[in-house]
Design an enzyme around this catalytic site. Structure first.
Site, PDB file in Angstrom:
ATOM      1  N   SER A 159      94.922 -17.542  61.888  1.00 53.25           N
ATOM      2  CA  SER A 159      93.605 -17.849  62.442  1.00 53.25           C
ATOM      3  C   SER A 159      93.558 -19.317  62.898  1.00 53.25           C
ATOM      4  O   SER A 159      94.412 -19.730  63.686  1.00 53.25           O
ATOM      5  CB  SER A 159      92.541 -17.563  61.379  1.00 53.25           C
ATOM      6  OG  SER A 159      91.286 -17.447  61.963  1.00 53.25           O
ATOM      7  N   ASP A 328      92.367  -6.222  64.445  1.00 52.89           N
ATOM      8  CA  ASP A 328      91.749  -7.554  64.521  1.00 52.89           C
ATOM      9  C   ASP A 328      91.055  -7.684  65.875  1.00 52.89           C
ATOM     10  O   ASP A 328      91.706  -7.745  66.907  1.00 52.89           O
ATOM     11  CB  ASP A 328      92.852  -8.618  64.354  1.00 52.89           C
ATOM     12  CG  ASP A 328      92.306 -10.048  64.345  1.00 52.89           C
ATOM     13  OD1 ASP A 328      91.111 -10.241  64.637  1.00 52.89           O
ATOM     14  OD2 ASP A 328      93.086 -10.962  64.030  1.00 52.89           O
ATOM     15  N   HIS A 361      90.692  -8.829  61.037  1.00 52.59           N
ATOM     16  CA  HIS A 361      91.278 -10.166  61.065  1.00 52.59           C
ATOM     17  C   HIS A 361      91.791 -10.579  59.687  1.00 52.59           C
ATOM     18  O   HIS A 361      92.835 -11.212  59.564  1.00 52.59           O
ATOM     19  CB  HIS A 361      90.229 -11.148  61.569  1.00 52.59           C
ATOM     20  CG  HIS A 361      90.710 -12.555  61.717  1.00 52.59           C
ATOM     21  ND1 HIS A 361      91.768 -12.891  62.525  1.00 52.59           N
ATOM     22  CD2 HIS A 361      90.286 -13.717  61.164  1.00 52.59           C
ATOM     23  CE1 HIS A 361      91.965 -14.203  62.461  1.00 52.59           C
ATOM     24  NE2 HIS A 361      91.088 -14.726  61.637  1.00 52.59           N
TER      25      HIS A 361
END
Lengths: 388, 233
Positions: A159, A328, A361
């Site tokens: 991320s 995601d 995610h």
């Protein structure tokens, strides 16, 4: 909602302090610079086995040990530890709290300093300068040098941590033998900026925010920060994951017959989100949240290279491991593939996998054996090549 | 149509793509490596940069890296195989020949390899062009649809042939662009590619002795292997 929520308690963090400070992309300088960090494993004699782990938006340096405030296990204990993909028996792991964070590194919650580095007796708050992902990386670079490491075996992150891994490779290619940007993108999309803005608006709308000077009243904008966390948390999951965890189940204890009520949590998913929000405010600073979300929003590796992402990596000696997760939707596979194609265009050495997962995610933080095998194998291959 | 194993891609029950050759007829480049991969490995000089399209679990890449000191990279369409290759420390990306080659720069590799995959891509002519754009050489292997057994089956039964190599029904096969050795020669001529080397192997894994006659090779060769170079025009 009415009772003011006190700031979370301060604890001592392991820190490196650089008196000369750091020049920022915005043109300002910040001094001194403090970088809070944790290390795991042992640096070898050749100093060649160091792996930097970069944390995500609301992560911190407590990767693989109980968190000093919450007592919860480290955020990446599934990946970091003896015999795990980031094997602490083999590698020397470093994780630093990002610049702008609230776990001991220089950030909005720390004491504001003037140009000469003198403390002004109040927190930075909203006067903390606008920072970028590259500023975070430069702060980490200072720490890495301080630890006597000339070249990192790898920089690994998911991320926002993945953004840092990309930025490391783009800015300091000779310092990074391998980079593993995971579940990330080379720029923050309009949709992601939009979600961040909802979170920021919630903080701004909280009367306790006090224009960012909430420390003066001794409280924190808990309600606003909590809502920001709730919104963000939805984006970290997937529809399948939410359905699997909660479905349409009602909260049995308070509402046994499913009677209509609008006064309290009705569905399990609601109380789950509220819980996420209320625990978050006990470990995170609202002004840090504003600062770091902005830094993510600014991130666009290609922008300053005329829109050509490959130009960021041309001739790079760094090896890349790019991974995405099928469910995601915050950092979809298409964005990882764009990174891979740019790396191919730059003739870089790159590995890429999309891991099948329904966990959204957050999958990069969870137990995903295929992902762990691929990441561990990639890193081991790099270490073998360097003779680590 | 029955099927030739398209590289490793659609052939989960037979990871090697074909049974090991019987007997010890050929020189083993590496144990347990598919025959055409061994022949391909022989064509790659030490230290070369190689892109293997449809690399499967990375057998050829691992061999080229370890034995030839090659800078070997791969593309594999099957996620499980790509993950396995990456987990083995190989530079493999999940992707496919039809869509991912366009992103590589000109002349990025010394050799670009496409083994048993050409017949399964959407646009074989374009894939070949891309291979010879990004690589100085292309190495292509494919199952020969001109083999006598296929011809005989079609002639005698009037149905799509079913052999060990082409074993999937016409409505299920991923092999949408089968060709013969002579067809491939024609395409090379049309595109101006120089055929540096070529050979055919029979169903026993023996190098076919018909290198002077494409017509004979087209009849008895079960697999074909070509080393191409960009033409000078």
């Amino acid at each position: 909602m009415s009772a003011p929520v006190a700031p979370f308690p301060q604890v001592d963090h392991q820190r490196a302090v650089f008196a000369d400070g750091l020049a920022l992309d915005c043109g300002m300088a910040i001094a001194p610079l403090a970088v809070a960090y944790r290390t795991y494993g042992r640096l070898n004699a050749a100093r060649s086995n160091a792996v930097l782990v970069c944390h995500a938006l609301t992560g911190d340096q407590y990767v693989a040990e109980p968190h000093p405030l919450t007592g919860k296990p480290g955020w990446w204990e599934s990946v970091v530890g003896p015999g795990k993909p980031l094997d602490t028996d083999r590698y020397f792991l470093i994780c630093a709290n990002v610049l702008g964070g609230c776990m001991g590194s220089t950030g909005p919650q720390e004491e504001m300093t003037d140009a000469a580095g003198r403390g002004l007796g109040r927190p930075w708050g909203t006067d903390f300068p606008n920072i970028t992902i590259r500023d975070m990386v430069r702060a980490q670079k200072r720490l890495v040098e301080h630890l006597g490491i000339a070249r990192l075996l790898a920089v690994v992150g998911g991320s926002m941590g993945g953004m840092q891994a990309l930025e490391w490779a783009a800015t300091f290619p000779e310092t990074v033998f391998a980079a593993a940007p995971i579940a990330t993108a080379a720029y923050h999309s309009a949709q992601n900026i939009a979600f961040h803005e909802v979170g920021r608006a919630a903080i701004h709308a909280d009367p306790a925010w006090q224009g960012g000077r909430y420390w003066e009243a001794g409280g924190v904008p808990a309600q606003g920060l909590s809502v920001a966390r709730m919104v963000a948390h939805i984006t970290y999951l997937s529809e399948q994951a939410l359905t699997r965890k909660f479905g349409r189940r009602l909260r049995g204890d308070t509402n046994p017959r499913g009677a209509l009520t609008f006064l309290e949590d009705v569905f399990e998913v609601e109380s789950y989100l509220r819980h996420q929000g209320s625990t978050f405010v006990r470990r995170f600073d609202a002004n840090s949240y504003l600062t770091i979300t902005r830094a993510m929003d600014y991130f666009d590796l290609a922008a300053e290279r005329g829109g050509d992402l490959a130009a960021a990596f041309r001739g790079t000696p760094t090896r890349f491991f790019v991974a995405s997760f099928s469910s995601d939707w915050l950092f979809p596979t298409a964005e990882s593939r764009a990174i891979v194609r740019a790396l191919n265009a730059a003739a870089a050495n790159v590995s890429f996998v999309e891991i099948t997962s329904d966990k959204g995610h957050d999958a990069f933080l969870l137990d995903e054996p295929d992902f762990h095998r691929a990441l561990g194998g990639f890193l081991a291959g790099c270490a073998d090549r360097l003779g680590v | 149509m029955p099927e030739a194993p398209t590289d490793h891609r659609h052939d989960g029950d037979r990871p090697g793509g074909r049974p090991a050759p019987r007997g010890g007829e050929i020189t083993y480049v590496a144990k347990n490596m598919r025959l055409d991969l061994r022949l391909i490995a022989e064509m790659v000089p030490p230290g070369a940069t190689v892109l293997d399209i449809g690399c499967g679990d990375g057998t050829l890449l691992a061999h080229l890296s370890a034995e030839k000191g090659a800078d070997a990279r791969g593309i594999e369409i099957d996620m499980a195989q790509a993950t396995q290759a990456v987990a083995a420390g190989l530079a493999v990306i999940q992707g496919d020949a039809d869509h991912d080659l366009a992103f590589y720069p000109d002349g990025a590799f010394d050799y670009v390899v496409l083994s048993r995959t050409l017949q399964a891509v959407e646009r074989p002519r374009e894939v070949l062009r891309q291979m010879l754009r990004i690589g100085r050489h292309a190495i292509v292997s494919f199952p020969n649809f001109g083999h006598w057994l296929l011809r005989w089956q079609l002639l005698s039964k009037g149905r799509m042939p079913v052999t060990e190599t082409w074993h999937r029904e016409w409505y299920e096969t991923p092999n949408i662009h089968p060709c013969t050795i002579r067809d491939f020669f024609d395409l090379c001529r049309l595109e101006g590619y120089e055929v540096v080397r070529w050979l055919a192997v029979d169903d026993r894994g023996l190098k076919a002795p018909w290198t002077r006659s494409p017509r004979l090779a087209n009849l008895f060769g079960e697999q074909a292997l070509f080393l191409l170079r960009r033409g000078r025009r």
